[in-house]
Design a protein around this motif. Sequence first.
Motif, short mmCIF file in Angstrom:
data_model
loop_
_atom_site.label_atom_id
_atom_site.label_comp_id
_atom_site.label_asym_id
_atom_site.label_seq_id
_atom_site.Cartn_x
_atom_site.Cartn_y
_atom_site.Cartn_z
N UNK A 78 -7.14 -83.41 62.89
CA UNK A 78 -6.17 -82.53 62.24
C UNK A 78 -5.18 -83.34 61.41
N UNK A 79 -4.57 -82.68 60.42
CA UNK A 79 -3.65 -83.34 59.50
C UNK A 79 -2.21 -83.05 59.91
N UNK A 80 -1.47 -84.10 60.25
CA UNK A 80 -0.10 -83.93 60.74
C UNK A 80 0.92 -84.44 59.72
N UNK A 81 1.99 -83.65 59.57
CA UNK A 81 3.05 -83.99 58.62
C UNK A 81 4.40 -83.81 59.30
N UNK A 82 5.26 -84.79 59.13
CA UNK A 82 6.63 -84.66 59.60
C UNK A 82 7.55 -84.47 58.41
N UNK B 263 8.11 -86.97 55.53
CA UNK B 263 8.41 -88.35 55.89
C UNK B 263 7.26 -89.08 56.57
N UNK B 264 6.28 -88.33 57.07
CA UNK B 264 5.11 -88.97 57.68
C UNK B 264 3.88 -88.14 57.42
N UNK B 265 2.78 -88.82 57.04
CA UNK B 265 1.51 -88.16 56.74
C UNK B 265 0.43 -88.89 57.53
N UNK B 266 -0.30 -88.16 58.36
CA UNK B 266 -1.28 -88.82 59.24
C UNK B 266 -2.55 -89.21 58.50
N UNK B 267 -2.82 -88.58 57.36
CA UNK B 267 -4.10 -88.74 56.68
C UNK B 267 -4.00 -89.71 55.51
N UNK B 268 -4.90 -90.68 55.47
CA UNK B 268 -4.85 -91.72 54.41
C UNK B 268 -5.11 -91.14 53.02
#
Length: 318
Positions: A214-218, A225-230
């Motif tokens: 899953x794709x996580x975003x903060x 401020x944060x993106x889990x996916x390259x």
Amino acid sequence: MHQSKSKLAAAATTAVEKCASLQPTESCVIITDHNRRPIAEALFDVAQTISDTVSLIQYPPGSQHGEEPPAFVATAMKNADVFFAPTTKSISHTRARGEACDAGARGATLPGITQDVFTTGLDADYQTISDHSRNIYDQVADANEIRITSPAGTDLKVTPGEREWYQDTGSIDTAGSFSNLPAGEVFTAPVTATGTYVVDGTMRPHGRVDPDDLLEFEVEDGTVSRISDDAIRNQIETAAETAGDAAYNLAELGIGTNVGVSTLGGSVLLDEKAAGTVHVAIGDNLGIGGETDAPLHLDGIIQDPTVYADGEKVSLPS
């Protein structure tokens, strides 16, 4: 999958006659690229049965969603009464589209449209979509805070501020009106947002998201401020080389209202309209009531959300 000409013609008829209400005295321009040519030709053929002032303009696909089209395309849109833009890369959130509508043109963009999505998404009861959209609008329009949670881990608080909520019902029958087709959503460009959202539905460039990845975003103070996916992070970092922090803007919150979309098929254009889903976008929102100018607009779709407006649970269509 290639659809039959009769199915393309039926969908085009819905777009031209029902959504746009094109009149014999009006001019119409179809904007496209070689990837979407069959859809553009279907729209052109239907429009030509109504008006003698119809043109089709093809230019090479853009490199990024939200990239401005060439100046001659922008001019053609601005000078038309009605425009349709079935294109590989979205021009929904561009100055060209916004200025065309400001000048009185009315129209629809169909970004990333496929023949399957075109025939499926336009085969819908647009009165029902309009009714569901009004119901959602009435529940959220005056709220100071919208909170979205989901089983996958979303917990995001959004502040619309004084910005408008818009209803995308497919109706583009008045001067300056605009829709994304297929239609069916209520959306706003938030002033700020804070929290986490997890995309478990559809998002470019992945299509349908892998349930095991899953794709996580903060989000902090309206900025991602944060993106889990390259792959997604790389897209945004590339945009940031020219746009700076604007590329990380939390741009949009939308709620799907199209009950004709029962399953997510991997097309953001269609899946973001699915009734009972929420989508959150990163990047540009200047064309939808925001203040951020960025060369991208990336929607991510959240399944099975619970939405609260000032603490009250919102009744979502299903």
